[in-house]
Design a protein around this motif. Structure first.
Motif: not given
Length: 170
Positions: A118-124, A129-133, A96-99, A72-74
């Motif tokens: 900017a570079t945004v990483h949604v990891s959760d 807030a822990r899922g956003l970098h 890249d919505p998969f990463t 699944t996409v996380e």
């Protein structure tokens, strides 16, 4: 007609010789496919991993559906869309919505004087807030102050909460 059959036979013979060479073993052997002691011990301990660790593959593996159907996409959709909304003054260079990675190009914020990227990483998948970098840089390639970075992260989190409330009519 006879020449056509000769050409077909030559192509088949070439393919017969070339395909085994692709595996690294060559036509007449070369490397052994027999498992070593550590592999056999691992296969006996974890038989579910034996196929993954064997390293053997063939041309026919291309035609099998070996993808995990439970993948699944996380990525949290609210954080993703809020990042695009808040940083809409920057052009999107890659997404890249998969990463969960969005790379923005240089853009000047409304009422601002300097250009940023900017570079945004949604990891959760959670709206947390822990899922956003967020990584911001100015035109010189230097990172911006932590206060500015936290302000952008807070704006993205606030917008994500607004989108979620709007989506559920809360």
């Amino acid at each position: 007609m006879r020449d056509g059959r000769i050409v077909v036979k030559a192509v088949l013979l070439t393919a017969l010789v070339a395909l085994p060479a692709c595996s690294g073993g060559g036509l007449f052997g070369g490397r052994s496919n027999a498992p070593d002691a550590s592999t056999t011990a691992e296969m006996s301990e974890r038989p579910d991993r034996a196929i993954q660790r064997s390293g053997g593959s063939s041309v026919f593996d291309l035609f099998t559906n070996a993808d995990d159907p439970n993948t699944t996409v996380e990525v949290n959709k609210y954080l993703w869309n809020a990042s695009l909304d808040v940083l809409s003054f920057m052009p999107v260079q890659a997404a890249d919505p998969f990463t969960g990675v969005i790379v923005f190009g240089y853009g000047v914020p409304p009422g601002g004087g300097g250009a940023y990227r900017a570079t945004v990483h949604v990891s959760d998948p959670a709206l947390d807030a822990r899922g956003l970098h967020v990584a911001l840089q100015n035109r010189g390639g230097r990172p911006v102050s932590t206060e500015t970075q936290h302000a952008i992260e807070d704006a993205i989190l606030g917008r994500a909460r607004q989108l979620r409330i709007q989506d559920y009519d809360l």
